[in-house]
Design a protein around this motif. Structure first.
Motif, PDB file in Angstrom:
ATOM      1  N   MET A  90       0.830  -1.201   0.000  1.00 17.55           N
ATOM      2  CA  MET A  90       0.000   0.000   0.000  1.00 17.55           C
ATOM      3  C   MET A  90       0.862   1.249   0.000  1.00 17.55           C
ATOM      4  O   MET A  90       0.568   2.220  -0.700  1.00 17.55           O
ATOM      5  CB  MET A  90      -0.928  -0.005   1.208  1.00 17.55           C
ATOM      6  CG  MET A  90      -1.740   1.271   1.350  1.00 17.55           C
ATOM      7  SD  MET A  90      -3.077   1.120   2.536  1.00 17.55           S
ATOM      8  CE  MET A  90      -4.228   0.134   1.597  1.00 17.55           C
ATOM      9  N   LEU A  91       1.945   1.228   0.752  1.00 19.98           N
ATOM     10  CA  LEU A  91       2.824   2.390   0.800  1.00 19.98           C
ATOM     11  C   LEU A  91       3.448   2.650  -0.560  1.00 19.98           C
ATOM     12  O   LEU A  91       3.466   3.784  -1.047  1.00 19.98           O
ATOM     13  CB  LEU A  91       3.892   2.162   1.865  1.00 19.98           C
ATOM     14  CG  LEU A  91       4.777   3.343   2.272  1.00 19.98           C
ATOM     15  CD1 LEU A  91       5.232   3.202   3.713  1.00 19.98           C
ATOM     16  CD2 LEU A  91       6.008   3.445   1.379  1.00 19.98           C
ATOM     17  N   ILE A  92       3.973   1.605  -1.183  1.00 16.36           N
ATOM     18  CA  ILE A  92       4.641   1.765  -2.475  1.00 16.36           C
ATOM     19  C   ILE A  92       3.647   2.148  -3.565  1.00 16.36           C
ATOM     20  O   ILE A  92       3.904   3.039  -4.391  1.00 16.36           O
ATOM     21  CB  ILE A  92       5.395   0.475  -2.834  1.00 16.36           C
ATOM     22  CG1 ILE A  92       6.530   0.243  -1.833  1.00 16.36           C
ATOM     23  CG2 ILE A  92       5.933   0.540  -4.256  1.00 16.36           C
ATOM     24  CD1 ILE A  92       7.213  -1.092  -1.992  1.00 16.36           C
ATOM     25  N   SER A  93       2.491   1.488  -3.582  1.00 24.01           N
ATOM     26  CA  SER A  93       1.498   1.813  -4.599  1.00 24.01           C
ATOM     27  C   SER A  93       0.961   3.224  -4.417  1.00 24.01           C
ATOM     28  O   SER A  93       0.677   3.924  -5.395  1.00 24.01           O
ATOM     29  CB  SER A  93       0.349   0.803  -4.552  1.00 24.01           C
ATOM     30  OG  SER A  93      -0.290   0.822  -3.276  1.00 24.01           O
ATOM     31  N   GLY A  94       0.822   3.667  -3.160  1.00 23.01           N
ATOM     32  CA  GLY A  94       0.395   5.039  -2.924  1.00 23.01           C
ATOM     33  C   GLY A  94       1.390   6.057  -3.443  1.00 23.01           C
ATOM     34  O   GLY A  94       1.012   7.080  -4.026  1.00 23.01           O
ATOM     35  N   LEU A  95       2.688   5.776  -3.247  1.00 16.79           N
ATOM     36  CA  LEU A  95       3.715   6.661  -3.797  1.00 16.79           C
ATOM     37  C   LEU A  95       3.663   6.696  -5.322  1.00 16.79           C
ATOM     38  O   LEU A  95       3.806   7.753  -5.940  1.00 16.79           O
ATOM     39  CB  LEU A  95       5.098   6.193  -3.339  1.00 16.79           C
ATOM     40  CG  LEU A  95       5.560   6.614  -1.949  1.00 16.79           C
ATOM     41  CD1 LEU A  95       6.926   6.004  -1.650  1.00 16.79           C
ATOM     42  CD2 LEU A  95       5.623   8.124  -1.826  1.00 16.79           C
ATOM     43  N   PHE A  99      -1.906   9.531  -1.848  1.00 16.99           N
ATOM     44  CA  PHE A  99      -1.269  10.192  -0.713  1.00 16.99           C
ATOM     45  C   PHE A  99      -1.714   9.572   0.602  1.00 16.99           C
ATOM     46  O   PHE A  99      -0.897   9.288   1.487  1.00 16.99           O
ATOM     47  CB  PHE A  99      -1.602  11.682  -0.745  1.00 16.99           C
ATOM     48  CG  PHE A  99      -1.067  12.450   0.441  1.00 16.99           C
ATOM     49  CD1 PHE A  99       0.237  12.883   0.462  1.00 16.99           C
ATOM     50  CD2 PHE A  99      -1.885  12.736   1.511  1.00 16.99           C
ATOM     51  CE1 PHE A  99       0.735  13.593   1.550  1.00 16.99           C
ATOM     52  CE2 PHE A  99      -1.414  13.437   2.591  1.00 16.99           C
ATOM     53  CZ  PHE A  99      -0.095  13.865   2.616  1.00 16.99           C
ATOM     54  N   SER A 100      -3.029   9.344   0.755  1.00 18.57           N
ATOM     55  CA  SER A 100      -3.538   8.778   1.993  1.00 18.57           C
ATOM     56  C   SER A 100      -3.083   7.349   2.187  1.00 18.57           C
ATOM     57  O   SER A 100      -2.819   6.918   3.311  1.00 18.57           O
ATOM     58  CB  SER A 100      -5.074   8.839   1.999  1.00 18.57           C
ATOM     59  OG  SER A 100      -5.511  10.170   1.979  1.00 18.57           O
ATOM     60  N   ALA A 101      -2.997   6.580   1.106  1.00 22.43           N
ATOM     61  CA  ALA A 101      -2.504   5.209   1.216  1.00 22.43           C
ATOM     62  C   ALA A 101      -1.073   5.192   1.735  1.00 22.43           C
ATOM     63  O   ALA A 101      -0.722   4.400   2.622  1.00 22.43           O
ATOM     64  CB  ALA A 101      -2.583   4.522  -0.150  1.00 22.43           C
ATOM     65  N   ALA A 102      -0.227   6.064   1.203  1.00 26.94           N
ATOM     66  CA  ALA A 102       1.172   6.105   1.636  1.00 26.94           C
ATOM     67  C   ALA A 102       1.298   6.575   3.076  1.00 26.94           C
ATOM     68  O   ALA A 102       2.032   5.971   3.876  1.00 26.94           O
ATOM     69  CB  ALA A 102       1.975   7.020   0.705  1.00 26.94           C
TER      70      ALA A 102
END
Length: 424
Positions: free
Chosen positions: A73-78, A115-118
């Motif tokens: 989720m962090l990587i996909s959000g970025l 942004f919120s996912a990251a």
């Protein structure tokens, strides 16, 4: 000793070289392990690269973290945020009018999801890897958040003046895109089982509701200052845009410098966290009331007073904000929430949602009051909200302390089984 300090995780993490690392709950005085250093570096890069672009209202992902993985989720959000930033720089190519406006809303909305996912996953990962020093780590990471907010305007302005509209978005979008492989390489993998706990169950606790109101007042005040302070400073003191940027530095710099120190104190002395929030709210209220100042005080607005009050607000915002996350997490564990990444995701999502809502309401409400009345009255309203949050929290903590002091007295009055006569 609080429950979140006693958390132990039996999960394994995948290190950079592919080997597994067993997570340990080390004490704050021990040296950080390799994967903790890598994780801290990764999350710091996320805070810096995300906040240097802009902060935006966005949804939250409390349950999806454990469904698809915090790292993914962090990587996909970025990745989503980087693509949207680049696309935003190409909007000058589209026709004017409705097409331009619709595309702006669509790209900004999708960017809000990324942004919120990251950010949500970064909060959850940070608290999972550093269970013994949550406030310290979050306070340290706020340095990079503040640096992103400080460096964003001058870098963006210089790129715009030198190269035009497209280059700032292209440069920052590419910078975000480079963070994707960087975090894929150094960030450990995390496993977690989905939780049965509900996001809305957090709102059944009065303490969490009051803390959320305090978080709302913080982000609302920041959003209001971001939207209205520069216009007020230019109109009142005839400042140039460059000096306005320095004026905003008086708000960000105390926040960056105070956050790590207050985080350390909050971790070493957990009993100070409630009163940090109360005192921080009172100082924030005072700062906003004298920022204008309040018209009923009949005090003339002066530049030195504005700078001084911005410093007070920056420090007090840090005093209030740093303890909120561990306090909410503490309350969740005390009320039966499972210890693990699922609950961390719920708390991270709650924090992000309330913060984003405040960032939306602050400029909207403050802009309306400024237009109808004045900046001074709008700042006074923001101060009033901060005062109400501090007052409600103070009353709650006093009542809670009174109940805790009475509980031992009630228990001592009850005879134990050994002292009770079996026959009357």
């Amino acid at each position: 000793m609080t429950i979140w300090i006693l958390m132990k995780f039996n999960k394994q993490f995948i290190s950079v070289d592919g080997s597994t690392l067993e997570e340990s709950t080390s004490s704050p005085n021990q040296r950080m392990t390799r994967y903790q250093i890598l994780t801290l570096t990764s999350i710091a890069s996320v805070n810096f690269s995300s906040m240097i672009c802009y902060s935006i209202l966005g949804p939250f992902f409390p349950k999806e973290i454990v469904q698809i993985g915090a790292k993914f989720m962090l990587i996909s959000g970025l990745f989503v945020s980087s693509v949207c930033t680049i696309l935003f720089g190409l909007l000058d190519k589209v026709p004017d009018g409705a097409t331009f406006i619709i595309l702006c809303f669509i790209i900004r909305s999708v960017d809000a999801v990324g942004f919120s996912a990251a950010m949500t996953s970064s909060f959850a990962v940070s608290t999972k890897v550093f269970p013994n020093s949550i406030a310290t780590v979050l306070g340290s990471l706020e340095i990079f958040t503040g640096l992103g907010l400080i460096l964003g305007p001058p870098i963006g302005g210089w790129l715009y003046q030198s190269f035009g509209y497209e280059v700032p978005f292209m440069a920052l979008g590419c910078f975000l895109f480079l963070m994707v492989p960087f975090n894929m390489y150094i960030l450990p993998s995390f496993d977690a089982d989905p939780s049965k706990d509900s996001f809305f169950r957090l709102f059944t606790r009065l303490k969490i509701v009051l803390i959320c109101f305090a978080i709302f007042t913080l982000s609302s005040g920041l959003g209001f200052l971001d939207a209205a302070l520069s216009i007020y400073a230019i109109d009142t003191f005839n400042l140039s845009p460059g000096y306005v940027g320095l004026l905003l530095l008086g708000l960000s710099l105390p926040y960056c410098l105070a956050s790590p120190l207050l985080g350390i104190v909050s971790d070493r002395f957990p009993s100070t966290r409630p009163w940090f929030m109360v005192l921080g709210g009172l100082f924030t209220a005072t700062g906003f009331w004298f920022l204008g100042p309040v018209p009923i005080l009949q005090i003339k607005s002066q530049l030195w007073l504005v700078v001084f009050m911005l410093g007070i607000i920056g420090f007090s915002l840090s005093m209030t904000a740093i303890p909120t996350f561990p306090e909410i997490l503490d309350c969740a564990y005390e009320n039966g929430f499972e210890e693990g990444l699922s609950t961390l995701g719920l708390v991270s999502g709650l924090f992000g949602a309330v913060w984003s809502f405040g960032m939306f309401c602050g400029p909207t409400l403050g802009g309306f009051i400024t237009q109808q009345l004045s900046f001074e009255w709008a700042a006074s309203v923001q101060g009033g909200l901060a005062f109400l949050a501090a007052f409600f929290l103070g009353v709650y903590f006093l009542c809670q302390r009174t109940r805790q002091e009475r509980s031992p007295q009630i228990q001592t009055k009850r005879p134990s089984d050994e002292a009770t006569h079996l026959l009357t």
